[in-house]
Write a protein that holds these residues in place. Structure first.
Motif, PDB file in Angstrom:
ATOM      1  N   LYS A   1      -1.182  -4.963  -1.652  1.00 25.26           N
ATOM      2  CA  LYS A   1      -0.718  -3.911  -2.556  1.00 25.26           C
ATOM      3  C   LYS A   1      -1.118  -2.511  -2.114  1.00 25.26           C
ATOM      4  O   LYS A   1      -0.374  -1.556  -2.315  1.00 25.26           O
ATOM      5  CB  LYS A   1      -1.238  -4.162  -3.971  1.00 25.26           C
ATOM      6  N   CYS A   2      -2.314  -2.384  -1.499  1.00 25.16           N
ATOM      7  CA  CYS A   2      -2.850  -1.060  -1.150  1.00 25.16           C
ATOM      8  C   CYS A   2      -2.805  -0.747   0.339  1.00 25.16           C
ATOM      9  O   CYS A   2      -3.053   0.383   0.729  1.00 25.16           O
ATOM     10  CB  CYS A   2      -4.295  -0.948  -1.633  1.00 25.16           C
TER      11      CYS A   2
ATOM     12  N   THR B   1      -8.985  -0.865 -13.237  1.00 21.35           N
ATOM     13  CA  THR B   1      -7.742  -0.999 -12.479  1.00 21.35           C
ATOM     14  C   THR B   1      -7.540   0.219 -11.592  1.00 21.35           C
ATOM     15  O   THR B   1      -8.148   1.268 -11.799  1.00 21.35           O
ATOM     16  CB  THR B   1      -6.517  -1.142 -13.411  1.00 21.35           C
TER      17      THR B   1
ATOM     18  N   GLN C   1       3.320   1.292  -5.735  1.00 17.92           N
ATOM     19  CA  GLN C   1       4.024   0.621  -6.831  1.00 17.92           C
ATOM     20  C   GLN C   1       3.197  -0.492  -7.450  1.00 17.92           C
ATOM     21  O   GLN C   1       3.563  -1.034  -8.487  1.00 17.92           O
ATOM     22  CB  GLN C   1       5.356   0.043  -6.332  1.00 17.92           C
ATOM     23  N   GLY C   2       2.092  -0.879  -6.820  1.00 15.84           N
ATOM     24  CA  GLY C   2       1.277  -1.993  -7.293  1.00 15.84           C
ATOM     25  C   GLY C   2       0.101  -1.541  -8.129  1.00 15.84           C
ATOM     26  O   GLY C   2      -0.291  -0.377  -8.130  1.00 15.84           O
ATOM     27  N   LEU C   3      -0.470  -2.488  -8.840  1.00 19.68           N
ATOM     28  CA  LEU C   3      -1.649  -2.243  -9.648  1.00 19.68           C
ATOM     29  C   LEU C   3      -2.655  -3.348  -9.343  1.00 19.68           C
ATOM     30  O   LEU C   3      -2.322  -4.529  -9.410  1.00 19.68           O
ATOM     31  CB  LEU C   3      -1.281  -2.269 -11.134  1.00 19.68           C
TER      32      LEU C   3
ATOM     33  N   SER D   1      -6.657  -4.941 -10.028  1.00 22.87           N
ATOM     34  CA  SER D   1      -7.704  -4.954 -11.046  1.00 22.87           C
ATOM     35  C   SER D   1      -8.844  -5.848 -10.586  1.00 22.87           C
ATOM     36  O   SER D   1      -8.709  -6.604  -9.622  1.00 22.87           O
ATOM     37  CB  SER D   1      -7.153  -5.426 -12.392  1.00 22.87           C
TER      38      SER D   1
ATOM     39  N   ARG E   1      -4.100   2.073  -9.369  1.00 25.30           N
ATOM     40  CA  ARG E   1      -2.708   2.036  -8.937  1.00 25.30           C
ATOM     41  C   ARG E   1      -2.635   2.351  -7.448  1.00 25.30           C
ATOM     42  O   ARG E   1      -3.188   3.320  -6.980  1.00 25.30           O
ATOM     43  CB  ARG E   1      -1.867   3.041  -9.713  1.00 25.30           C
ATOM     44  N   CYS E   2      -1.944   1.466  -6.718  1.00 22.57           N
ATOM     45  CA  CYS E   2      -1.709   1.650  -5.283  1.00 22.57           C
ATOM     46  C   CYS E   2      -0.197   1.660  -5.061  1.00 22.57           C
ATOM     47  O   CYS E   2       0.423   0.592  -5.077  1.00 22.57           O
ATOM     48  CB  CYS E   2      -2.327   0.505  -4.482  1.00 22.57           C
TER      49      CYS E   2
END
Length: 99
Positions: free
Chosen positions: A41-42, A21, A26-28, A30, A23-24
């Motif tokens: 997300k990123c 996984t 606030q998002g995650l 995988s 972390r970007c």
């Protein structure tokens, strides 16, 4: 009994599978996420490299050719993150410390 325990301890790492996984903000994200999920997300990557095509066999035995891409993000706290996609699915996340 000792042999059985030794054999189980040797085979245990073969059964374990770590999920990858990242972390970007606030998002995650995988592995197995789609390119659109990762992008949302990123954000846009630092670079997108097309690496070619790879032949895969699906669960039904059909052969498919999928594109392979590597996206780069960073530096975040001195780390660069490399995401490998096959057929628009995230299959690998690598991180390396920058210069």
């Amino acid at each position: 009994m000792k042999r059985l325990l030794s054999a189980l301890l040797i085979l245990l790492p073969l059964c374990a599978q770590a999920s990858s996984t990242l972390r970007c903000g606030q998002g995650l994200i995988s592995t197995n996420d789609s390119t659109s999920v990762v992008s949302s997300k990123c954000g846009e990557p630092l670079s997108r490299d097309f690496l070619g095509y790879r032949e895969v066999i699906d669960e039904y035995g059909f052969r498919n050719e999928v594109s392979v891409e590597e996206w780069s993000y960073g530096p975040r706290n001195g780390m660069y993150h490399y995401l490998r996609f096959e057929g628009n699915r995230l299959i690998k996340i690598d991180s390396k410390r920058g210069n």
